[in-house]
Design a protein around this motif. Structure first.
Motif, PDB file in Angstrom:
ATOM      1  N   UNK A   1     -11.773  -5.776  -5.916  1.00  0.00           N
ATOM      2  CA  UNK A   1     -10.919  -6.654  -5.121  1.00  0.00           C
ATOM      3  C   UNK A   1      -9.643  -6.982  -5.880  1.00  0.00           C
ATOM      4  N   UNK A   2      -9.773  -7.246  -7.163  1.00  0.00           N
ATOM      5  CA  UNK A   2      -8.581  -7.515  -7.971  1.00  0.00           C
ATOM      6  C   UNK A   2      -7.684  -6.292  -8.040  1.00  0.00           C
ATOM      7  N   UNK A   3      -8.307  -5.130  -8.133  1.00  0.00           N
ATOM      8  CA  UNK A   3      -7.530  -3.895  -8.179  1.00  0.00           C
ATOM      9  C   UNK A   3      -6.704  -3.751  -6.908  1.00  0.00           C
ATOM     10  N   UNK A   4      -7.337  -3.959  -5.768  1.00  0.00           N
ATOM     11  CA  UNK A   4      -6.613  -3.819  -4.513  1.00  0.00           C
ATOM     12  C   UNK A   4      -5.523  -4.875  -4.401  1.00  0.00           C
ATOM     13  N   UNK A   5      -5.830  -6.083  -4.837  1.00  0.00           N
ATOM     14  CA  UNK A   5      -4.823  -7.138  -4.781  1.00  0.00           C
ATOM     15  C   UNK A   5      -3.601  -6.773  -5.609  1.00  0.00           C
ATOM     16  N   UNK A   6      -3.852  -6.086  -6.727  1.00  0.00           N
ATOM     17  CA  UNK A   6      -2.739  -5.731  -7.601  1.00  0.00           C
ATOM     18  C   UNK A   6      -1.934  -4.549  -7.100  1.00  0.00           C
ATOM     19  N   UNK A   7      -2.605  -3.608  -6.455  1.00  0.00           N
ATOM     20  CA  UNK A   7      -1.953  -2.317  -6.277  1.00  0.00           C
ATOM     21  C   UNK A   7      -1.722  -1.886  -4.844  1.00  0.00           C
ATOM     22  N   UNK A   8      -2.438  -2.464  -3.882  1.00  0.00           N
ATOM     23  CA  UNK A   8      -2.376  -1.871  -2.551  1.00  0.00           C
ATOM     24  C   UNK A   8      -2.032  -2.875  -1.466  1.00  0.00           C
ATOM     25  N   UNK A   9      -1.119  -3.756  -1.767  1.00  0.00           N
ATOM     26  CA  UNK A   9      -0.708  -4.720  -0.753  1.00  0.00           C
ATOM     27  C   UNK A   9       0.638  -4.353  -0.139  1.00  0.00           C
ATOM     28  N   UNK A  10       1.006  -3.082  -0.275  1.00  0.00           N
ATOM     29  CA  UNK A  10       2.196  -2.592   0.401  1.00  0.00           C
ATOM     30  C   UNK A  10       1.769  -1.951   1.718  1.00  0.00           C
ATOM     31  N   UNK A  11       2.353  -2.436   2.804  1.00  0.00           N
ATOM     32  CA  UNK A  11       1.974  -1.960   4.131  1.00  0.00           C
ATOM     33  C   UNK A  11       2.290  -0.481   4.287  1.00  0.00           C
ATOM     34  N   UNK A  12       1.304   0.275   4.779  1.00  0.00           N
ATOM     35  CA  UNK A  12       1.528   1.707   4.972  1.00  0.00           C
ATOM     36  C   UNK A  12       2.353   1.982   6.221  1.00  0.00           C
ATOM     37  N   UNK A  13       2.501   0.984   7.074  1.00  0.00           N
ATOM     38  CA  UNK A  13       3.258   1.169   8.311  1.00  0.00           C
ATOM     39  C   UNK A  13       4.740   0.862   8.124  1.00  0.00           C
ATOM     40  N   UNK A  14       5.033  -0.282   7.518  1.00  0.00           N
ATOM     41  CA  UNK A  14       6.430  -0.717   7.445  1.00  0.00           C
ATOM     42  C   UNK A  14       6.930  -0.866   6.018  1.00  0.00           C
ATOM     43  N   UNK A  15       6.039  -0.760   5.041  1.00  0.00           N
ATOM     44  CA  UNK A  15       6.470  -0.831   3.653  1.00  0.00           C
ATOM     45  C   UNK A  15       6.608  -2.238   3.111  1.00  0.00           C
ATOM     46  N   UNK A  16       6.239  -3.228   3.890  1.00  0.00           N
ATOM     47  CA  UNK A  16       6.328  -4.614   3.443  1.00  0.00           C
ATOM     48  C   UNK A  16       5.329  -4.872   2.324  1.00  0.00           C
ATOM     49  N   UNK A  17       5.814  -5.503   1.245  1.00  0.00           N
ATOM     50  CA  UNK A  17       4.914  -5.830   0.144  1.00  0.00           C
ATOM     51  C   UNK A  17       4.494  -7.285   0.251  1.00  0.00           C
ATOM     52  N   UNK A  18       3.208  -7.502   0.487  1.00  0.00           N
ATOM     53  CA  UNK A  18       2.679  -8.848   0.692  1.00  0.00           C
ATOM     54  C   UNK A  18       2.241  -9.410  -0.653  1.00  0.00           C
ATOM     55  N   UNK A  19       3.210  -9.951  -1.371  1.00  0.00           N
ATOM     56  CA  UNK A  19       2.934 -10.343  -2.759  1.00  0.00           C
ATOM     57  C   UNK A  19       1.919 -11.466  -2.873  1.00  0.00           C
ATOM     58  N   UNK A  20       1.818 -12.290  -1.852  1.00  0.00           N
ATOM     59  CA  UNK A  20       0.874 -13.402  -1.919  1.00  0.00           C
ATOM     60  C   UNK A  20      -0.376 -13.132  -1.100  1.00  0.00           C
ATOM     61  N   UNK A  21      -0.503 -11.921  -0.618  1.00  0.00           N
ATOM     62  CA  UNK A  21      -1.648 -11.593   0.223  1.00  0.00           C
ATOM     63  C   UNK A  21      -2.861 -11.203  -0.598  1.00  0.00           C
ATOM     64  N   UNK A  22      -3.970 -11.123   0.100  1.00  0.00           N
ATOM     65  CA  UNK A  22      -5.224 -10.717  -0.530  1.00  0.00           C
ATOM     66  C   UNK A  22      -6.009  -9.862   0.447  1.00  0.00           C
ATOM     67  N   UNK A  23      -6.772  -8.961  -0.123  1.00  0.00           N
ATOM     68  CA  UNK A  23      -7.736  -8.241   0.683  1.00  0.00           C
ATOM     69  C   UNK A  23      -8.909  -9.171   0.981  1.00  0.00           C
ATOM     70  N   UNK A  24      -9.365  -9.097   2.201  1.00  0.00           N
ATOM     71  CA  UNK A  24     -10.598  -9.814   2.555  1.00  0.00           C
ATOM     72  C   UNK A  24     -11.749  -8.831   2.502  1.00  0.00           C
ATOM     73  N   UNK A  25     -12.835  -9.254   1.911  1.00  0.00           N
ATOM     74  CA  UNK A  25     -13.987  -8.364   1.828  1.00  0.00           C
ATOM     75  C   UNK A  25     -15.141  -8.938   2.630  1.00  0.00           C
ATOM     76  N   UNK A  26     -15.812  -8.042   3.324  1.00  0.00           N
ATOM     77  CA  UNK A  26     -17.019  -8.417   4.042  1.00  0.00           C
ATOM     78  C   UNK A  26     -18.071  -7.381   3.727  1.00  0.00           C
TER      79      UNK A  26
END
Ligand SMILES: [Zn+2]
Length: 67
Positions: free
Chosen positions: A14-39
């Motif tokens: 989860x930390x890895x994804x938070x660090x590296x993959x929060x750039x939107x693949x559709x529009x390129x927006x980088x969600x610097x304060x976002x987090x992946x939700x895990x279920x």
């Protein structure tokens, strides 16, 4: 008895994804304060992140193996 292995591995992922993959693949927006939700249902972990700019949802799915 050690029962922490799976959990800590997931937390690291989860930390890895938070660090590296929060750039939107559709529009390129980088969600610097976002987090992946895990279920998880115990066998599969789904990570989702919704882009706050365009609403596209990114997903990762992991299968957890328990020996
Ligand atoms: Zn987007």
């Amino acid at each position: 008895m050690q029962h922490h292995t799976t959990r800590s591995a997931l937390e690291r992922l989860t930390e890895y994804y938070d660090d590296t993959e929060l750039v939107c693949s559709e529009c390129g927006f980088e969600d610097e304060e976002g987090h992946w939700r895990s279920e998880t249902d115990g066998g599969v972990v789904e990570y989702t992140h919704e882009c706050p700019d365009c609403g596209a949802v990114g997903e990762h799915t992991l299968t957890v193996r328990r020996d």
